[in-house]
Design an enzyme around this catalytic site. Sequence first.
Site: not given
Ligand SMILES: NC(=O)c1ccc[n+]([C@@H]2O[C@H](COP(=O)([O-])OP(=O)(O)OC[C@H]3O[C@@H](n4cnc5c(N)ncnc54)[C@H](OP(=O)(O)O)[C@@H]3O)[C@@H](O)[C@H]2O)c1
Lengths: 461, 461, 107, 107
Positions: A388
């Site tokens: 994301d």
């Molecule tokens: N930081 C905060 O405070 C917070 C709090 C709550 C929510 N969020 C939200 O969380 C998201 C964070 O974005 P992000 O880019 O860090 O994470 P993300 O958008 O949730 O993407 C995580 C990616 O990691 C991959 N993944 C998961 N497990 C894996 C593994 N074991 N090995 C390799 N790849 C793996 C997943 O794809 P696969 O499943 O295909 O592997 C996924 O595409 C944002 O939407 C944010 O708004 C953030």
Amino acid sequence: MPTWIQLVFLACGVCFILALKGLSGPKNARNGNLLGAAAAVVACLVPFFWTDLHLKHVPLIIAAIVVGTIGGVYGARTVQMTQMPQMVALFNGVGGGAASLVALLELHDVVETAGDAPWFNLAATAFTIAVGSISFAGSIVTFAKLQELMTSRPVVFPGLPVAFGGSLVAALVLAGLLVNDPRMWVGVVLGLVGLLIGLLLVLPVGGADVPIVISLLNAFTGLTVAASGYVLSNVLLLVAGTLVGASGTFLTLLMARAMGRSVTNILFGALKGGSTLGAGEASDRPVRSVNPEDAAIMLGYADRVIIVPGYGLAVAQAQHSLRELVDVLGEKGVQVDYAIHPVAGRMPGHMNVLLAEAQVPYEQLREMDHINGDFKDADVVLVVGANDVVNPAAKTTPGAPIYGMPILNADEARQIIFMKRSMRPGFAGIENELLFDEKTSLLFGDAKDSMGKLLNAVKAL
Amino acid sequence: MPTWIQLVFLACGVCFILALKGLSGPKNARNGNLLGAAAAVVACLVPFFWTDLHLKHVPLIIAAIVVGTIGGVYGARTVQMTQMPQMVALFNGVGGGAASLVALLELHDVVETAGDAPWFNLAATAFTIAVGSISFAGSIVTFAKLQELMTSRPVVFPGLPVAFGGSLVAALVLAGLLVNDPRMWVGVVLGLVGLLIGLLLVLPVGGADVPIVISLLNAFTGLTVAASGYVLSNVLLLVAGTLVGASGTFLTLLMARAMGRSVTNILFGALKGGSTLGAGEASDRPVRSVNPEDAAIMLGYADRVIIVPGYGLAVAQAQHSLRELVDVLGEKGVQVDYAIHPVAGRMPGHMNVLLAEAQVPYEQLREMDHINGDFKDADVVLVVGANDVVNPAAKTTPGAPIYGMPILNADEARQIIFMKRSMRPGFAGIENELLFDEKTSLLFGDAKDSMGKLLNAVKAL
Amino acid sequence: MTLDTGVVWLTIFVLSVFVGIEVISKVSSTLHTPLMSGANAIHGIILLGAILVTGTTDNDLALVVGLIAIVLASVNMVGGFVVTDRMLQMFVRKKPAAPKNDQDGAA
Amino acid sequence: MTLDTGVVWLTIFVLSVFVGIEVISKVSSTLHTPLMSGANAIHGIILLGAILVTGTTDNDLALVVGLIAIVLASVNMVGGFVVTDRMLQMFVRKKPAAPKNDQDGAA
Ligand SMILES: NC(=O)c1ccc[n+]([C@@H]2O[C@H](COP(=O)([O-])OP(=O)(O)OC[C@H]3O[C@@H](n4cnc5c(N)ncnc54)[C@H](OP(=O)(O)O)[C@@H]3O)[C@@H](O)[C@H]2O)c1
Ligand SMILES: NC(=O)c1ccc[n+]([C@@H]2O[C@H](COP(=O)([O-])OP(=O)(O)OC[C@H]3O[C@@H](n4cnc5c(N)ncnc54)[C@H](OP(=O)(O)O)[C@@H]3O)[C@@H](O)[C@H]2O)c1
């Protein structure tokens, strides 16, 4: 209450203020927290030195404290960094529960002394009972969502808005009753309704937004503590509770802004139909996948590489081998930086914690605003378990759940390598066009394994 | 005191907080100030609606208010921008005087009611009497210094430290007496000693440091108001006074830092021998002086010009013709900016006020930190009535009164033109090596005349 | 004092609100989580309230409820502070470097 | 309320100190003078105190002194707010431009 005790309480209140102040800046954060802890301990010792307590209760009380302490310390020690948010939720929930129970006991006293309490005290009591249980139930649900004991999707069912509104009304009516003539059963029912409200409040919230809800419930609990401070006419509870209530509310707004969302939208978005968390089905459009060897070549012969770590890095615990990889590339004369998105991962600062744990030198961690300009000069961007935070939809697709969230401009780089296990989307559950960009290649597999392979391949160059 | 009045007072207190908050940021500064004014007016109307006042006194009171208002408005309207600091000093002084007198009246009540007041009230009263008069006398002296009714140099005489210490001791003794048994004469003498302390406190302070002292006395007055709030058990006075006391103290430290000085050094530097204001005799070393025509050529054919305005611009009121000059140069394709030093002039933000008055577009006003990097690319730096803010001694000469103050790097430019009337030094009273640099030429004369000549010469190009 | 109790409490409440907001108004998003959990620990001070009501009650049911409240409250308080400290340890380890080495002087 | 008057006042005082400091902790040096003179105007609220004591005194000398205090206090209060407003007018006229047009995004 003897004057010296009042002064001790005041001093503890000041310590709490200083603690919050410390926590808001990196320099004194840890000392601030310790100061707060010290103040809390002192404050809780006071009652034992001032003899209104029934002696026969003291051992029981101490026992209860010991039990709680053990539980708290155990949980706090064993939780993994990735599970921080749910841990905070849990702690907040029990706090809310405690406040609610305390309020019930206050009510009980009033009832026994034949309700001679001023109406405002009763109102405060009702407030604490209701909001305390809301915070309790809500936090438990958020915990379940984050711990994946239940789906992290928004749970919405037809009658939900009605049920929610209805229980709100019910709570107000019961509170009114309680103020008019205090009865135990009214209080208890009010508490139960509170639980229901908490449940209905959090069910429709998408997992990605949960941390914001936790922060909000945190503020709620603070206010209940303030209210019981008023009822018990204890200045320390009033000040401490109000501090948390105010700063918590403010922090909630800050976090929401950092994620480009509005609080009302987060809470009621799902009700209003516009789900706060998208579909999330894997797409089957063609993508270019790459093997570790080729990826190693792309990296090894680049001049400038930027790493974009994300939640996946955390779950895979691949931060250590990532650091190794970066060191090796560094030795090969490649300039490597980490681009840290403020909401990468599942809690703010998640990546900083993770990479600090892996001893990544601070200079390599670059904040979004500082490094976003550099992507256009980068030969390769290695996106490790992030999605994301590099999803252009945040800029291009109004209506997307992450629309408006500032993102890392990975798309400006010459080449992009995604390390992820599948085509499944990120937390926001929406597809990422960047995966299909012709500059992009995907290195499939669990971040830890493929990182290991990549590392060896790079060493072998 | 009826509840509604207490609530009104509380509301006014909140308005004061919001006023201060607004004043600390450019966006809401003006509204903040107006909000504070409104709150103050409301608060002062309250007593007339709540009948403890002797009716026969009311007309007198109103008359007194009218007189004061007229005086205040007149002063505030007629003062020139350059004289702001002394105006603030004056207003602060009378406030302190008022607080001191009020405290004397409180004491008078206590004496009449045969001193049944708790010791802490008496202590607070003594504090207000003493500090109020310190603030009064101190502010009047600073006013005299800035208004040049007396020398702005530090006034130091042999016995001064002794006299100062002695009067401090005397004040403490008198305060002790007052607390033990309240007598009118003790209060009066205490007030007089306070005046003496204020005098001795400010005499040794150099003119350049006066604004910091004003800010400090401002904080003092705030605390006295808080103290009388306690004595009159009026929450509004307590809150308002404490706000000003705390923020004033903090602001004093901020200002001192902005001028690279320490508060103790400012107050007692002169006593410790190290005068806070240097000698200031004009030097007779050779300098290159230039006529308007040549200066016009230097400016007209430059690509990049930076203007450094200073106090001299303000006294000469040359800002309007300066703006014209800049416009003309702009039409000729020269890129011109104003480099604003935070303490250029005689009050912080002095230059911003002045140039805003002359309708200089905001984009051309560049703060020190932003523009200091650009000087090395500047063909000509035009220093208009500034001196200390470009004096390299701040970097090179430890012990110089301005040593440690961040300065504008005018010395890095290819050419420097100073517009000043003579070789006399700036406020800090120390020689400026830059005047003798071979890159420097001086355009002597009152800034306004020579600016006019320069303007015509540039137009004539 | 010529002040109503209610007004006094209101005053203290209002002032605390301002303190609460102003004190954290400069927090960087990196510290959101520790700050959240630290604040969370602070409201664990409800433990004090729980102790007071439990220690002074004469009714056995109330006593039991009170003890439960105490357990919950101490989990909140103790757990909160400990977990916050755990998080901060990791930040703090690297913080000394922060001011100097941030490659981007700006902002 | 089970609180001593003294402690209540102390509490309010302490909280106000924090508010006072935190609220201005982000002021830019450009605004030092207006802020100083604005704060200066606020403590002109001593006028309220002066009115209260003067209005309730029975002694003529005290009355005279009180009236002097009122004159001084209203000079402080009214003059302070007016002069601050005069200064701010000049800032505010150009402020809208501030955020956008600052050529140096940095810092
Ligand atoms: N930081 C905060 O405070 C917070 C709090 C709550 C929510 N969020 C939200 O969380 C998201 C964070 O974005 P992000 O880019 O860090 O994470 P993300 O958008 O949730 O993407 C995580 C990616 O990691 C991959 N993944 C998961 N497990 C894996 C593994 N074991 N090995 C390799 N790849 C793996 C997943 O794809 P696969 O499943 O295909 O592997 C996924 O595409 C944002 O939407 C944010 O708004 C953030
Ligand atoms: N901003 C604040 O808060 C504040 C407050 C108090 C003190 N200060 C101090 O004031 C100083 C400010 O520095 P600055 O460079 O702005 O001023 P400065 O160092 O005092 O120099 C002013 C210069 O203007 C010249 N000048 C005076 N009248 C003039 C006229 N009519 N026409 C042309 N030139 C004239 C003077 O030289 P001639 O006499 O030869 O013409 C003098 O060299 C610093 O030392 C600062 O610490 C600042």
